[in-house]
Scaffold this motif. Structure first.
Motif, short mmCIF file in Angstrom:
data_model
loop_
_atom_site.label_atom_id
_atom_site.label_comp_id
_atom_site.label_asym_id
_atom_site.label_seq_id
_atom_site.Cartn_x
_atom_site.Cartn_y
_atom_site.Cartn_z
N ASN A 298 0.39 10.84 -5.61
CA ASN A 298 -0.13 11.45 -4.39
C ASN A 298 0.84 12.56 -3.99
O ASN A 298 1.89 12.32 -3.41
N TYR B 297 0.79 5.69 -6.38
CA TYR B 297 1.26 6.25 -5.10
C TYR B 297 2.12 7.49 -5.35
O TYR B 297 2.09 8.44 -4.57
N ASP C 185 0.84 -1.19 0.00
CA ASP C 185 0.00 0.00 0.00
C ASP C 185 0.88 1.25 0.00
O ASP C 185 2.11 1.16 0.09
N SER C 186 0.27 2.41 -0.08
CA SER C 186 1.02 3.65 -0.23
C SER C 186 1.89 3.95 0.99
O SER C 186 3.02 4.42 0.86
#
Length: 743
Positions: A74, A71, A34-35
């Motif tokens: 972001n 990611y 995940d990020s």
């Protein structure tokens, strides 16, 4: 579990020829990412870098690349990470790249420039950076063993040089394994990999690397290990698509034989690690001369001692041991302080019974709790490092620990004006129901060895304290006498770590590693020898039966009387120490008679342990897989007082006085012992009985012919009078003694 493999590499921009430093971060695709994990892994990799790089290169499989692109878009998270590469508001890390590692090779996905004032991004030679990742694994994972000075490895091929390559150690984590496997497929080429039906390997140690490469390319090929040169010579090129992977080589001999003698094509041979990639058959994945030529470039000397290699391991066949001589480098840093505080009256006699068991070395705990220097330290420690949350003090069940616990409780009460004095509990009598809701617990012990009781208390606290209360703990040890520096470090780690982010407290005043305190030691060996002397039939062709029997009785009597010390001189008096002992310094300069036997033994035992723990390999009294280490016979000449001879004999581990595998040292020790035994009535040979006991218990070993010659001569000179010395020598190698025939 590790998710990334990161390393630093240097390269040259293909377009501008500018040099650059890169931090490369390879993401394993075994799990989801995940990020937060992505940026956390990048930050951890950046923190571990020795220097800030010019660029960060991220490498991942197609599975992760789409996620990483998302990611990276972001802006908040990306800006937070990019800021870590700035200095004084100016981007130091200017470029960020993402490469996708596909079966066909490495493809750039995106590049990002963090500084608008610089030129466009570098054009990287990504394969060169990946190759440096392999070099990094060789250096960091101790893949190459270098022989000690004066020695060399003899390989199964017959090659003799100073390195032994263990290719199986190339990867120690999951990401490293994936990285090596993909590098193998990259070196051989995907198109050829996809057609493989069988892969031959020379060692099962590299099976997982080859299997990873096949899995990455989605190839279901059989892996066959041929293990040895003999099995290699049975191989012939099969009619199906094949590849041979050799784990390691220093001369290219196996690859050359496969090509010249077995008929395999160069294009079908891959060696994972070799000293060089020039003039080699097949392809070499990692050439050590490219990793560090200064370390791995070595020509063997014909006069070096050989260490024979057996498959993936080495043995010490026909390899003489290395001798270490005790000296100033082996002085324990805390010894003089310990001797000053406790050397005169703080130690119990040797083998004092503590809790029903004899302890070779032990302290009078009340001497610790009443020591003025310790009490001053304790007051400062409580003021500076003990948490105010402490309301319960648990101590071990001895007078010194109880006194320290009460002193600490009084000090805490003094500092916490208006608060109740902490409750003091003796561990064996603790009412856990009253302790379960404690706001803070302090565990106190006056003297600890390897901390078994402290570990026990720690486990009980974990079981009995209220889990809903985040209760801080602190462990306070006045004196530590651990087996080694390493065991004390492990104890601290065990006691300090817990489920929270903070560490529990740990305080220590004086720590001195003194070696093992096992129940099986030289004293117990002598006790067993004494029992044997009363039941065994010892016969000698040169000593009358009455003298033999009387001598064996004297052996039993001497061992019994020496249980709390050492065996006496041949005239029955105690062993003694003269001035000038290097490890005493000036502590006993004017009152040497106040130094106990236990004090002398502690000094030698701690010096021997320092020799085992010391980082300097040349002075280290520790055997390795390819080298045995012994105490040099010169030690008995340097430390020539009889009591020091006894301390060394009893403080050494079995094996440290084993001269049987070295003709040179066995002869030297035999000559020394002959002088000691022949002068047993003089100060020079006053420890003769101790040396004879060491031979009889096999703590001290010589080569068989040296031992027979020594015992024969001395027995012949002592045969007329019964003595403990004669009795012990008659018990050296009993089956052989019964057949002694001395001319």
């Amino acid at each position: 579990m590790d998710r990334v493999f990161s390393f630093q590499a240097s390269g040259v921009c293909i377009n501008t020829q500018h040099h650059l430093d890169a931090l490369c971060v390879y993401f394993s695709d075994r799990d989801q990412l995940d990020s937060l994990e992505f940026y956390s892994d990048l930050e951890a990799s950046l923190k571990s870098a020795v220097l800030l790089p010019d660029c960060v290169v991220m490498i991942a499989s197609r599975k992760f690349c789409e996620d990483i692109k998302e990611y990276w878009s972001n802006d908040v998270l990306k800006a937070s990470f990019v800021t870590r590469g700035e200095r004084s508001g100016k981007p130091f890390i200017k470029y960020y790249y993402l490469y996708c590692w596909e079966t066909s090779g490495l493809v750039e996905v995106f590049s990002h420039c963090a500084d608008a004032d610089v030129k466009p991004c570098f054009n990287l030679s990504i394969c060169d950076l990946v190759q440096q990742g392999l070099y990094h694994l060789v250096k960091e994972n101790n893949v190459v063993q270098i022989a000690p000075v004066g020695h060399l490895f003899k390989h199964p091929s017959g090659t003799r040089n100073n390195i032994f390559i263990q290719a199986r150690e190339l990867a120690k984590t999951e990401p490293e394994l994936c990285f090596v496997g993909r590098s193998i497929s990259l070196a051989f080429g995907f198109e050829r990999f996809a057609k493989l039906s069988v892969v031959y390997i020379d060692s099962m140690g590299i099976y997982h690397f080859v299997q990873e490469a096949l899995s990455f390319c989605k190839v279901d090929a059989r892996i066959h290990s041929f293990h040895s040169y003999d099995e290699m010579r049975k191989l012939t090129p099969p009619p199906i698509e094949h590849l041979i992977v050799i784990s390691a080589s220093t001369s290219g001999g196996m690859a050359r034989d496969l090509r010249n003698d077995q008929g395999f094509s160069d294009s079908r041979i891959l060696t994972l690690i070799d000293k060089s990639d020039s003039d080699r058959s097949g392809k070499v994945l990692i050439a050590l001369e490219s990793v560090d030529k200064n370390i791995f470039d070595f020509e063997a000397d014909n006069f070096e001692t050989e260490i024979e290699l057996v498959g993936e391991h080495f043995s010490s066949k026909a390899k003489p041991p290395r001798a270490v001589t005790l000296g100033r480098p082996h002085t324990p840093p805390k010894l003089l302080k310990f001797l000053k505080e406790f050397g005169r009256d703080g130690l119990n006699s040797l083998n004092e019974i503590i809790d029903g068991q004899p302890k070779v070395l032990s302290l009078v705990t009340e001497k610790v709790s009443r020591n003025k220097v310790f009490l001053k330290w304790l007051e400062e420690e409580v003021s500076w490092n003990i948490t105010v949350a402490i309301d319960t003090v648990i101590c071990t069940d001895d007078l010194g620990s109880i006194e320290i616990a009460n002193t600490v409780a009084d000090l805490i009460s003094t500092h916490k004006v208006g608060s109740a004095r902490p409750t003091v509990c003796v561990y064996r009598n603790v009412d856990w129901s009253s302790v379960s809701n404690a706001t803070g617990v302090l565990v106190v012990t006056a003297v600890a060895r390897d901390g078994g009781l402290l570990r026990e208390i720690s486990r009980d606290l974990r079981e009995n304290l209220n889990s809903e209360i985040n209760c801080p703990r602190h462990y306070l040890t006045a004196v530590g006498l651990p087996q080694s520096k390493e065991t004390w470090s492990r104890l601290k780690q065990f006691l300090e770590r817990n489920a929270s982010e903070r560490l529990y407290g740990f305080s220590e005043w004086l720590v001195l590693p003194i070696g093992s305190d096992r129940q099986s030691n030289h004293w117990s060996d002598l006790a067993a020898l004494a029992k044997t002397s009363q039941v065994v039939e010892v016969e000698s062709s040169v000593v009358s039966k009455s003298v033999v029997d009387a001598s064996l009785d004297l052996v039993s009597d001497a061992i019994r009387k020496g249980f709390n010390g050492f065996l006496p001189k041949t005239d029955g008096s105690d062993l003694a120490l003269s001035s000038g002992f290097i490890y005493f310094g000036d502590v006993f300069k004017d009152d040497l008679e106040s130094a106990l036997h236990a004090t002398s033994y502690l000094a030698i035992a701690s010096a021997l342990q320092k020799a085992r723990d010391i980082d300097d390999v040349a002075n280290q009294l520790r055997s390795t897989g390819y080298e045995s280490v012994i105490l040099s016979p010169e030690c008995f000449l340097r430390f020539n007082d009889n009591i020091l001879h006894a301390c060394i004999l009893r403080g050494c581990r079995k094996g440290e006085l084993d001269y049987s595998s070295s003709p040179h040292h066995s002869k030297l020790m035999g000559e020394f012992l002959l002088k000691v035994f022949s002068r047993h009535q003089l100060p020079y040979g006053a420890a003769a009985v101790e040396f004879a006991a060491a031979l009889a218990t096999q703590r001290l070993k010589l080569k068989k012919n040296d031992q027979e010659r020594l015992v024969g001569k001395v027995v012949n000179s002592l045969k007329d009078e019964p003595s403990a010395l004669l009795g012990l020598l008659l018990m050296v190698d009993l089956p052989r003694v019964s057949m002694l025939s001395i001319k």
